[in-house]
Design an enzyme around this catalytic site. Sequence first.
Site, PDB file in Angstrom:
ATOM      1  N   THR A  97       0.856  -1.155   0.040  1.00 20.32           N
ATOM      2  CA  THR A  97       0.272   0.069   0.001  1.00 20.32           C
ATOM      3  C   THR A  97       0.827   1.315   0.109  1.00 20.32           C
ATOM      4  O   THR A  97       2.013   1.430   0.520  1.00 20.32           O
ATOM      5  CB  THR A  97      -1.109   0.067   1.179  1.00 20.32           C
ATOM      6  OG1 THR A  97      -1.830  -1.172   1.001  1.00 20.32           O
ATOM      7  CG2 THR A  97      -1.648   1.338   1.414  1.00 20.32           C
ATOM      8  N   GLY A 152      -5.693  -6.202   6.266  1.00 25.84           N
ATOM      9  CA  GLY A 152      -6.811  -5.194   6.218  1.00 25.84           C
ATOM     10  C   GLY A 152      -8.149  -5.549   6.990  1.00 25.84           C
ATOM     11  O   GLY A 152      -8.627  -4.941   7.695  1.00 25.84           O
ATOM     12  N   VAL A 172     -13.063  -6.344  -0.338  1.00 25.38           N
ATOM     13  CA  VAL A 172     -12.746  -5.142  -0.119  1.00 25.38           C
ATOM     14  C   VAL A 172     -11.979  -4.967   1.210  1.00 25.38           C
ATOM     15  O   VAL A 172     -12.201  -5.500   2.355  1.00 25.38           O
ATOM     16  CB  VAL A 172     -14.050  -4.368   0.240  1.00 25.38           C
ATOM     17  CG1 VAL A 172     -13.945  -2.893   0.648  1.00 25.38           C
ATOM     18  CG2 VAL A 172     -15.022  -4.485  -1.007  1.00 25.38           C
TER      19      VAL A 172
HETATM   20  N1  ASP Z   1      -4.307  -2.871   3.897  1.00 20.96           N
HETATM   21  C1  ASP Z   1      -4.201  -3.486   2.694  1.00 20.96           C
HETATM   22  C2  ASP Z   1      -5.488  -4.463   2.614  1.00 20.96           C
HETATM   23  O1  ASP Z   1      -5.708  -5.289   3.313  1.00 20.96           O
HETATM   24  C3  ASP Z   1      -3.092  -4.340   2.011  1.00 20.96           C
HETATM   25  C4  ASP Z   1      -1.617  -3.565   2.088  1.00 20.96           C
HETATM   26  O2  ASP Z   1      -1.584  -2.643   3.180  1.00 20.96           O
HETATM   27  O3  ASP Z   1      -0.866  -3.618   1.395  1.00 20.96           O
HETATM   28  O4  ASP Z   1      -6.013  -4.479   1.315  1.00 20.96           O
END
Ligand code: ASP
Length: 160
Positions: A26, A80, A55
């Site tokens: 991210t 997430g 999601v």
């Molecule tokens: N938080 C993101 C998700 O769960 C993944 C990430 O932070 O790379 O979709």
Amino acid sequence: MKLDHDDSTRQTALKQPENRDYKYGTVGAVALDRHGNLAAATSTGGMTNKKFGRVGDAPIIGSGTYANNQTVAISCTGWGEYFIRLVMAKSISDMMEFGKMPLKEAADVMVMKRLPALGGDGGLIAVDKEGNIAMPFCTEGMYRGFIKSSGEKEVRIYKE
Ligand code: ASP
């Protein structure tokens, strides 16, 4: 705690040789402008091998992304499903607003204690209305950096 497809998604990703050094991908940004406006943005491809239709926390305001001029701007990265369960970003804002906790303390409680206690991991970047910065993470590293209006800046990957 049983995690259904989220857990198996993660386990599948971890088992793949090419994903041995599994990282979250991210990109997040938070900012405080000269007028006192706070803003947060989070962009992600989600988790490796995620189930179609999943999601994550990034687009859910209050979980992976949140900004409130009265408190803080936060952008999260990590597993997430746990950030959603913890309503991570808004919880930190509430701890600051109603519990009068400083940003660093509130962010540390959520990221270093409550997140791993549930079985999740990750981190976040945050700036509060006073310009205080916090970037806690409970993973091995987190690409991160900041620049202040004074020109002071920092770029880091691992813990100090
Ligand atoms: N938080 C993101 C998700 O769960 C993944 C990430 O932070 O790379 O979709």
